[in-house]
Design an enzyme around this catalytic site. Sequence first.
Site, PDB file in Angstrom:
ATOM      1  N   TYR A   1      20.891  27.464  50.550  1.00  0.00           N
ATOM      2  CA  TYR A   1      22.160  28.004  51.040  1.00  0.00           C
ATOM      3  C   TYR A   1      22.186  29.531  51.103  1.00  0.00           C
ATOM      4  O   TYR A   1      23.177  30.111  51.532  1.00  0.00           O
ATOM      5  CB  TYR A   1      23.312  27.546  50.133  1.00  0.00           C
ATOM      6  CG  TYR A   1      23.450  26.048  50.074  1.00  0.00           C
ATOM      7  CD1 TYR A   1      24.007  25.343  51.135  1.00  0.00           C
ATOM      8  CD2 TYR A   1      23.010  25.336  48.968  1.00  0.00           C
ATOM      9  CE1 TYR A   1      24.135  23.966  51.092  1.00  0.00           C
ATOM     10  CE2 TYR A   1      23.138  23.957  48.911  1.00  0.00           C
ATOM     11  CZ  TYR A   1      23.696  23.282  49.978  1.00  0.00           C
ATOM     12  OH  TYR A   1      23.812  21.927  49.929  1.00  0.00           O
TER      13      TYR A   1
ATOM     14  N   HIS B   1      28.553  30.455  54.219  1.00  0.00           N
ATOM     15  CA  HIS B   1      29.346  30.135  53.035  1.00  0.00           C
ATOM     16  C   HIS B   1      28.919  30.947  51.810  1.00  0.00           C
ATOM     17  O   HIS B   1      29.587  30.910  50.784  1.00  0.00           O
ATOM     18  CB  HIS B   1      29.234  28.642  52.735  1.00  0.00           C
ATOM     19  CG  HIS B   1      30.548  27.950  52.503  1.00  0.00           C
ATOM     20  ND1 HIS B   1      31.773  28.481  52.820  1.00  0.00           N
ATOM     21  CD2 HIS B   1      30.811  26.735  51.948  1.00  0.00           C
ATOM     22  CE1 HIS B   1      32.734  27.627  52.491  1.00  0.00           C
ATOM     23  NE2 HIS B   1      32.175  26.570  51.957  1.00  0.00           N
TER      24      HIS B   1
ATOM     25  N   PHE C   1      29.282  24.046  43.095  1.00  0.00           N
ATOM     26  CA  PHE C   1      29.394  24.135  44.544  1.00  0.00           C
ATOM     27  C   PHE C   1      30.774  24.695  44.875  1.00  0.00           C
ATOM     28  O   PHE C   1      31.691  24.701  44.062  1.00  0.00           O
ATOM     29  CB  PHE C   1      29.125  22.768  45.188  1.00  0.00           C
ATOM     30  CG  PHE C   1      27.651  22.488  45.261  1.00  0.00           C
ATOM     31  CD1 PHE C   1      26.889  22.953  46.323  1.00  0.00           C
ATOM     32  CD2 PHE C   1      27.018  21.794  44.238  1.00  0.00           C
ATOM     33  CE1 PHE C   1      25.523  22.728  46.373  1.00  0.00           C
ATOM     34  CE2 PHE C   1      25.652  21.565  44.278  1.00  0.00           C
ATOM     35  CZ  PHE C   1      24.901  22.032  45.349  1.00  0.00           C
TER      36      PHE C   1
ATOM     37  N   ASN D   1      33.515  24.001  46.373  1.00  0.00           N
ATOM     38  CA  ASN D   1      34.792  23.319  46.175  1.00  0.00           C
ATOM     39  C   ASN D   1      35.220  23.224  44.716  1.00  0.00           C
ATOM     40  O   ASN D   1      36.323  22.792  44.420  1.00  0.00           O
ATOM     41  CB  ASN D   1      34.759  21.929  46.803  1.00  0.00           C
ATOM     42  CG  ASN D   1      34.589  21.989  48.303  1.00  0.00           C
ATOM     43  OD1 ASN D   1      34.635  23.060  48.915  1.00  0.00           O
ATOM     44  ND2 ASN D   1      34.386  20.848  48.918  1.00  0.00           N
TER      45      ASN D   1
ATOM     46  N   ASP E   1      33.898  34.037  52.190  1.00  0.00           N
ATOM     47  CA  ASP E   1      33.796  33.921  53.645  1.00  0.00           C
ATOM     48  C   ASP E   1      35.095  33.403  54.239  1.00  0.00           C
ATOM     49  O   ASP E   1      35.839  32.677  53.583  1.00  0.00           O
ATOM     50  CB  ASP E   1      32.656  32.966  54.014  1.00  0.00           C
ATOM     51  CG  ASP E   1      32.887  31.559  53.478  1.00  0.00           C
ATOM     52  OD1 ASP E   1      33.120  30.644  54.291  1.00  0.00           O
ATOM     53  OD2 ASP E   1      32.848  31.361  52.252  1.00  0.00           O
TER      54      ASP E   1
ATOM     55  N   ASN F   1      38.430  25.784  50.804  1.00  0.00           N
ATOM     56  CA  ASN F   1      38.480  24.847  49.674  1.00  0.00           C
ATOM     57  C   ASN F   1      38.123  25.489  48.336  1.00  0.00           C
ATOM     58  O   ASN F   1      38.675  25.115  47.302  1.00  0.00           O
ATOM     59  CB  ASN F   1      37.594  23.639  49.941  1.00  0.00           C
ATOM     60  CG  ASN F   1      38.180  22.739  51.001  1.00  0.00           C
ATOM     61  OD1 ASN F   1      39.392  22.658  51.165  1.00  0.00           O
ATOM     62  ND2 ASN F   1      37.327  22.063  51.751  1.00  0.00           N
TER      63      ASN F   1
END
Length: 187
Positions: free
Chosen positions: A14, A19, A66, A68, A93, A114
Site C-alpha cells: 500500500y 490511501h 487498516f 477503517n 487523503d 471511513n
Amino acid sequence: MKLVVGLGNPGGAYSDTYHNVGFIALDLLAARFRVPSFDFDKKSNSDTVSISTRGQSVLLCKPRTFMNLSGDAVSKLARYYKIAPEDILVVYDDVDIEKGSVRARLSGSAGTHNGMRDIVSKLGSEAFARVRIGTGFKPPYMGLADYVLSHMGEHMPLIEKACSAACDMVAAWIYGEQWSSLTVSVK
C-alpha cells in the site's frame, strides 16, 4: 503534548497508494524534524515517535491498523497521554479534493472517509484538527476502494508536493499559528 496522526494502511503493498498519503506526509514531517525512525508502540498498535520543538512536545503516529480502524490507535494514545481532541491533528487523503490541493480545518465532520469516521466515533468528538490532501476525483469506471488503493504512478511527484505543503500546515499548527480554515494548491 500534541498528537499528529497520519492515516494509511500497513504493509509495502500500500506504500504508494492514494490511501497512504497520510503516512507519506508524516514521514516527510519526521524528516524535517530529523527524527531517526518510528518505533512500534504495542499499546496503540502503531508506529510512533516523540519530538520536542520550540517548547512543544509532539507525538507522531502512524496506526498499523487498516484505515477503517484508525480510531483504535488515536483513542488509545489520547487516553494514555491525556491528550484533548483540540491537541490532535489528523493528516489523510481526500477524494473530494483535486490532486495538488491541501485543505486544513480545526474541526468538522468525517465526511465520506471511513478512517475519519472511526476516529470521530472512538474519540467521541469532531473537535480535532485535520489536514486533507487531495487525491483527485475517482474515475466513473472505478469503485471508490479500487481508486484509493490504486498506485499513484505519474501523480506521485504532485502528491509529494502536496504532502510537503501539508507538513507546512502541520508545523504551523504545532507552533500555535492557528488557522481556522486554509486551502493551498501546489500545481
